[in-house]
Structures are given as structure tokens and as C-alpha cells.
Design an enzyme around this catalytic site. Structure first.
Site, PDB file in Angstrom:
ATOM      1  N   GLY A 117     -18.409 -13.267  25.479  1.00 44.06           N
ATOM      2  CA  GLY A 117     -18.445 -11.985  24.794  1.00 44.06           C
ATOM      3  C   GLY A 117     -17.084 -11.324  24.815  1.00 44.06           C
ATOM      4  N   HIS A 175       2.292  -2.008  -0.291  1.00 43.98           N
ATOM      5  CA  HIS A 175       2.612  -3.437  -0.325  1.00 43.98           C
ATOM      6  C   HIS A 175       3.999  -3.679   0.255  1.00 43.98           C
ATOM      7  CE1 HIS A 175       2.731  -7.570  -1.765  1.00 43.98           C
ATOM      8  NE2 HIS A 175       3.946  -7.316  -2.269  1.00 43.98           N
ATOM      9  N   GLU A 179     -20.302 -20.407  27.249  1.00 39.15           N
ATOM     10  CA  GLU A 179     -21.102 -19.387  26.567  1.00 39.15           C
ATOM     11  C   GLU A 179     -22.515 -19.906  26.317  1.00 39.15           C
ATOM     12  OE1 GLU A 179     -23.053 -16.612  24.780  1.00 39.15           O
ATOM     13  OE2 GLU A 179     -21.093 -16.169  25.652  1.00 39.15           O
TER      14      GLU A 179
END
Length: 466
Positions: A182, A444, A203
């Protein structure tokens, strides 16, 4: 003694935010803290120190992986592990100093000691050899959470440790196995793998960061494995044993993987549980739910209407910023206001690099609910800004309503995702559409343009920029 207007038990992000807001609204406020430092887990052994180490180790990692490509050559690079930890301590001290200033500035009384409810109107605070009784018109319980473990695993804080100990190891380990993929597990994996520690993650679920959109977990696994982190999914740990300076973790496996891993340390990162022990709740009408959380209504009131509970000790995501939102909501409710609180719009963030962030529905949740959706997904590798910074890993993914274009969820794994997600929170809060989101102007080149392109794609149009 004249009763306080509001007494807050616990001084973490929820507690100190509640105290400051209460004082701002003119209430005679006190905050009770049993530890020597204010700030709770987040400031002392959680959010703040972990981010200090995450940023520092990412700098170290960047020297190895990016600098030469940018024409920057550094020879004889070394890591001073002791100084790394001193840096972390310094950051914590600065934050603690800020909290002390806030308490003083807002005339909030800090009561040192452990609080226990004597009855619903009074608490007993014990500190060293003294004990005093305090009363208040309202109480706010903000005692937070503590690390949880699993059957077969006993934390000894020496070789079998939690994130608290992992943030203050005396020396750099050679290897570490982490139980749990997690948020805490993957952040700690990042810290140590970047400085050359051999890291293995075990996990139980079929994805890293399983509470988030699974596309994010799959991408993070790919990135981790590329960086040398061993990731084993769908593994159930059965026991952990320490012997001398080594620890062995046993787990259910298949023929492809061994059934144990040996390392210098085992970090148990299997989540956290509410901290309510010793509060004397049995002396009140306050009730706990099946997960040990304090039961509250929609106003965060307990079964005792003048006692509120906030943060990790109640239902909802265990996040510092969620606790802060709870805090302001609770105090303003006491003040007679009608604040708004929606946990669905609380963003989740993972401070690996690239960062991971999400808000709103995941794709898995939409499928489970049978809600139709469009997907707009744009890779960071197609971003001019990301290419310039050599931060091309990851993507931005948006989920929108096919009929009206309302944004349902946004999920990002990429550079500065933790900052980018704020724009998505605004979009979901005001229930605006993918067209609204792509028609505004984006500077941008920036990482934020990955959001614009993802919104364009989800609306049925194609990407228009790089």
C-alpha cells in the site's frame, strides 16, 4: 476551574487544525497531547519525515539516472546516511517550531499528558506523577491511528519494524522485505531502493496500492521492477522470525517463487488501526464499529452529541488532509455553521517518483456499480515537458460520463502528480465536464497538459499537442 469551550484530544493534523479553527472563532480552546512533541504521527514519524527522505533520496537517485544524460558529470558520489537522517530531523524540528508558534499565536493552551474520560463531561489528564480534571462544553477526539500487524507477525521494533523505526534506522541496511504494497509500503520501498538497498515487497492483493485505480498499481509495479525492486503479489505472509541480524519472512507461494525471503529488516506496512485504547470511552455512551473506529453521525458527533471525533479514529480515508477537513467541519458545525464534507472528493497521493495521485471513482468502482464511462489516457512520454526533464514514465487517466461529459475520476502516475491532482479535485467538486476542462488554457510546455490531452481523448476528440 472554569470549563473550556472546546478541548481537543490529540495534536496531529486533525487535532491542531481543530484547535486553531476553534480559537479563530473565539472559543476558549485547549489541546491535550501525551507525547513530548505536538504534531502526532504525521509531523513526527509519518508524512513530514518520510517526504524529507523521499525528496532527498530521489535527488541522489537522479544523479545516477538522469544527470549524465543532461551533460552533468559527478565523480565519486557518496551517500552520507547519517546526514540524510539529520536532514529529516531538521525538517521535523522546523515543522514542530511552526506548530508551537500557532498554539501561542492563537492562545491555545497545550495540556501535556494522557487523557481519559471520567464521564461525558470531564477528562482526567495524567502527566508524570500528577493528574488533573478538565471539563469542556465540547470535546473533539483526534487521537489518530497506529501501525497494524497481521497474525503470525510480532513487531519487535528491532528487526521486525514499522514505518516509525524505518524512518530512523541507525545505518543503511543491505536488504529489506516489506509486508504490504500500500501507500506506506511503496513509499518506504522507494526510499531504500534508491540508495542501494535490496528491497522485496510482499502484497496480499493482486495489485500494488490496491485501493487506487489498478492501472496505477500495474504501472508502478513495472517502474519498481525496472528499478530493481522485487514485487511479489498475491502472497499471504504466514510468519516472520528474527535471528541475530537477519529476519526471515515465510509466505504462501507457488512453484515459481520460493516460500521465504531473508533480509536485514522486515518492515510491516499492513495498514493502520484507530487509536482508542485508554480513552475511557466505556465511561461514556460512545460506541465503536466492527473495525474499532468511533461511530459518528454525518455531523461527526458521537453518541454523546457534544463529543465529536475526527481523522483516522473514524470512518473514511486515513489521510492527514482528510483529518484537517474533518477538523474544520467539526468546529464550524459546533459554531452553528453548515459546512460541507465529501470523502469521495478527498484525493489520495503516493509520494514515490513518479508520484501517484487519484480522486473520484476508479475504473474498478465504476464497473462494480454498472456506471457507463469513457476513458481518456495520455502518456507522459508524449509530453514535451516530461521529455525535457527525463520524466517520461507514467500517464494521466480520466474517467468521464459518456452522455454529459461530467468528470467521474482522475488518476495520474507521473511527475508532479501530487500537485496536478488539485485541478481534478476542483473539476469533480463543481461537477464540470471534460469539455470544460480541455477548453481552458494550459501553459506549454507543462506536465498539466497531460490532463488537457486526456480530457480531449475522453470527450471523443484526439490529442492535439505534445
Amino acid at each position: 476551574m472554569t470549563p473550556y469551550d472546546i478541548i481537543i484530544i490529540g495534536s496531529g493534523p486533525g487535532g491542531y487544525s481543530a484547535a486553531v479553527r476553534a480559537a479563530q472563532l473565539g472559543y476558549r480552546t485547549a489541546i491535550v497531547e501525551k507525547y513530548a512533541s505536538l504534531g502526532g504521527t504525521c509531523t513526527n514519524v509519518g508524512c513530514i519525515p518520510s517526504k524529507a527522505l523521499l525528496d532527498a533520496t530521489e535527488n541522489y537517485h537522479s544523479v545516477h539516472t538522469k544527470f549524465s544524460a543532461q551533460g552533468i558529470e559527478i565523480k565519486n558520489l557518496t551517500l552520507n546516511f547519517s546526514q540524510l537522517m539529520e536532514h529529516k530531523k531538521g525538517v521535523v524540528r522546523q515543522n514542530l517550531s511552526g506548530l508551537k508558534y500557532l498554539m501561542k499565536k492563537n492562545k491555545i493552551e497545550v495540556i501535556r499528558g494522557t487523557a481519559t474520560f471520567v464521564n461525558s463531561r470531564e477528562i482526567r489528564v495524567e502527566h508524570e506523577s500528577t493528574a488533573n480534571i478538565y471539563s469542556a462544553r465540547h470535546f473533539i477526539i483526534a487521537t489518530g491511528s497506529k501501525p497494524a500487524t497481521i497474525p503470525g507477525v510480532t513487531i519487535d521494533k528491532k528487526r521486525i519494524i514499522t514505518s516509525t523505526e524505518a524512518l530512523s534506522l541507525p545505518e543503511k541496511p543491505g536488504s529489506m522485505v516489506i509486508i504490504g504494497g500500500g501507500v506506506i509500503g511503496v513509499e518506504m520501498a522507494s526510499i531504500y531502493a534508491r540508495i542501494g538497498v535490496q528491497v522485496t515487497i510482499l502484497e496480499y492483493m493482486d495489485s500494488l496500492i490496491p485501493a487506487m485505480d489498478h492501472d496505477l498499481g500495474r504501472e508502478l509495479k513495472r517502474i519498481f521492477q525496472k528499478e530493481g525492486i522485487r514485487v511479489l503479489l498475491k502472497k499471504r505472509v504466514t510468519s516472520v522470525s528474527a535471528s541475530g541480524e537477519k529476519v526471515t519472512v515465510h509466505f504462501d507461494s507457488d512453484q515459481e517463487d520460493p516460500d521465504q525471503v531473508t533480509a536485514d529488516y522486515c518492515l510491516v506496512a499492513t495498514g493502520r488501526k484507530p487509536y482508542t485504547e485508554g480513552l475511557g470511552l466505556e465511561n461514556t455512551a460512545i460506541q465503536l464499529d466492527e473495525r474499532g473506529r468511533i461511530q459518528t453521525n454525518e455531523k461527526l458527533q458521537t453518541r454523546e452529541p457534544h463529543i465529536y471525533a475526527i481523522g483516522d479514529v473514524i470512518a473514511g480515508p486515513m489521510l492527514a488532509h482528510k483529518a484537517e477537513e474533518d477538523a474544520v467541519f467539526g468546529v464550524e458545525t459546533i459554531h452553528g455553521q453548515q459546512p460541507h464534507l465529501n470523502y469521495h472528493l478527498v484525493p489520495g497521493v503516493v509520494y514515490t517518483w513518479p508520484e501517484v495521485a487519484g480522486v473520484g471513482y476508479t475504473e474498478e468502482q465504476l464497473k462494480a456499480k454498472g456506471i457507463a464511462y469513457n476513458v481518456g489516457k495520455f502518456p507522459f512520454s508524449a509530453s514535451g515537458r516530461a521529455r525535457a526533464a527525463i520524466d517520461t514514465q507514467g500517464f494521466t487517466k480520466v474517467l468521464t460520463d459518456p452522455k454529459y461529459g461530467e468528470v467521474l475520476g482522475v488518476h495520474i502516475i507521473g511527475a508532479r502528480a501530487a500537485d496536478l491532482i488539485a485541478q481534478a479535485v476542483i473539476g469533480l467538486h463543481y461537477e464540470i465536464t471534460d469539455e470544460d476542462m480541455f477548453r481552458i488554457s494550459y501553459a506549454h510546455p507543462t506536465y498539466s497538459e497531460t490532463l488537457k490531452e486526456a480530457y480531449l481523448i475522453s470527450s471523443g476528440q484526439g490529442a492535439i499537442n505534445i
